[in-house]
Design an enzyme around this catalytic site. Sequence first.
Site, PDB file in Angstrom:
ATOM      1  CB  SER A   1       5.735  -1.916  11.934  1.00 26.91           C
ATOM      2  OG  SER A   1       5.855  -0.983  12.398  1.00 26.91           O
TER       3      SER A   1
ATOM      4  N   GLY B   1       3.005  -1.021   3.785  1.00 27.61           N
ATOM      5  CA  GLY B   1       2.881   0.298   3.922  1.00 27.61           C
ATOM      6  C   GLY B   1       4.609   1.194   3.508  1.00 27.61           C
TER       7      GLY B   1
ATOM      8  CD  GLU C   1      -2.656   5.157   6.903  1.00 29.33           C
ATOM      9  OE1 GLU C   1      -2.719   5.258   5.389  1.00 29.33           O
ATOM     10  OE2 GLU C   1      -1.500   4.429   7.564  1.00 29.33           O
TER      11      GLU C   1
ATOM     12  CG  HIS D   1      -5.410   1.763   5.570  1.00 25.55           C
ATOM     13  ND1 HIS D   1      -5.152   2.987   6.348  1.00 25.55           N
ATOM     14  CD2 HIS D   1      -4.444   1.329   5.172  1.00 25.55           C
ATOM     15  CE1 HIS D   1      -3.496   2.777   6.382  1.00 25.55           C
ATOM     16  NE2 HIS D   1      -3.511   1.096   6.394  1.00 25.55           N
TER      17      HIS D   1
ATOM     18  CG  ASN E   1      -2.005   1.192   1.266  1.00 26.57           C
ATOM     19  OD1 ASN E   1      -1.669   2.188   0.633  1.00 26.57           O
ATOM     20  ND2 ASN E   1      -2.699   0.754   2.429  1.00 26.57           N
ATOM     21  CD1 TRP E   2       3.326   0.793  -2.908  1.00 22.38           C
ATOM     22  CD2 TRP E   2       3.844   2.871  -4.149  1.00 22.38           C
ATOM     23  NE1 TRP E   2       4.515   0.982  -3.620  1.00 22.38           N
ATOM     24  CE2 TRP E   2       4.853   1.638  -5.375  1.00 22.38           C
ATOM     25  CE3 TRP E   2       4.051   3.856  -5.900  1.00 22.38           C
ATOM     26  CZ2 TRP E   2       6.074   1.879  -5.940  1.00 22.38           C
ATOM     27  CZ3 TRP E   2       5.441   3.196  -6.455  1.00 22.38           C
ATOM     28  CH2 TRP E   2       5.817   2.543  -6.754  1.00 22.38           C
ATOM     29  CE  LYS E   3      -0.014   2.834   5.104  1.00 23.83           C
ATOM     30  NZ  LYS E   3       0.141   2.876   6.747  1.00 23.83           N
TER      31      LYS E   3
ATOM     32  CD  GLU F   1      -3.011  -2.322   7.382  1.00 23.84           C
ATOM     33  OE1 GLU F   1      -2.229  -2.909   6.881  1.00 23.84           O
ATOM     34  OE2 GLU F   1      -3.797  -1.600   7.423  1.00 23.84           O
TER      35      GLU F   1
HETATM   36  P1  13P Z   1       3.830   0.156   7.720  1.00 27.44           P
HETATM   37  O1  13P Z   1       4.197  -1.161   6.566  1.00 27.44           O
HETATM   38  O2  13P Z   1       4.338   1.298   6.870  1.00 27.44           O
HETATM   39  O3  13P Z   1       3.329  -0.110   8.950  1.00 27.44           O
HETATM   40  O4  13P Z   1       1.577   0.375   6.787  1.00 27.44           O
HETATM   41  C1  13P Z   1       1.358  -0.651   6.738  1.00 27.44           C
HETATM   42  C2  13P Z   1       0.210  -0.465   6.468  1.00 27.44           C
HETATM   43  O5  13P Z   1      -0.810   0.851   7.066  1.00 27.44           O
HETATM   44  C3  13P Z   1      -0.583  -0.956   5.182  1.00 27.44           C
HETATM   45  O6  13P Z   1      -1.698  -0.167   4.373  1.00 27.44           O
END
Ligand code: 13P
Length: 253
Positions: free
Chosen positions: A214, A235, A101, A99, A12-14, A169
Amino acid sequence: MTIRPRPLVAGNWKMNGLKASLPELAAIRDGVMAGAFGRAEAAICPPATLVSLAVELAQGSELAIGGQDCHAKVSGAHTGDVSAQMLKDLGVTYVIVGHSERRTDHSESSAQVRAKAEAAITAGLIAIVCVGESEAQRRAGETLSVVGQQMDESWPAGATAATLVIAYEPIWAIGTGLTPTAQDVAEVHAFLRARAVKLGAVEGAGVRLLYGGSVKPSNAAELMGVPDVDGALVGGASLTAKDFLGIAAAYKG
Ligand code: 13P
């Protein structure tokens, strides 16, 4: 011995990535083509602006491309939104919905997440539905009740093992470098599996349950080795081919 589904490692590149990031995506694609993911499937969910270019770049390879969100409606007066059908039209395979976020930044409820997941499935996409507890909820011992309720309320009607993926998550593990212990992940995933079977019967038994938060090359093998963990939602470590392919090593051999 039960036959487990093919694992999925999804990046997930966000809100990261410009056209200049495409060589990184090409390197990920080349790694996938060289067999870096072993028996696992690989997907990258770039920001909406790069989806079309990413699909083109991944064409003819085994790297799947996903969106990071979709609207519950097919089309209409929803400025700034993208529908599942629009993503499907580009050649996308997956879409992440719910998600944490988005649940936080856009106040998305589980009912909305469910509607988005149903729209995704109707459009012919595979929905990756995210659930997870906050740090305060974990400290209060509410983890299982929180993720259980999110599962119940976000579960799309008629979902099958082929159309739905669940990603656990824990919010406090996202982008922090902190992870739950393997034992904690095992407890939550066993709970989610039982819930999935309750909600989807035999299909629930085959729905892939990803862990996210993470995940990096140094902890991937341990986390991916936990029972009922059928892959990862990654992420930060999906932004470079080096780290993403490093995570893939958990599935090699
Ligand atoms: P990280 O791997 O940066 O902790 O993010 C996890 C995430 O939110 C993937 O959707």
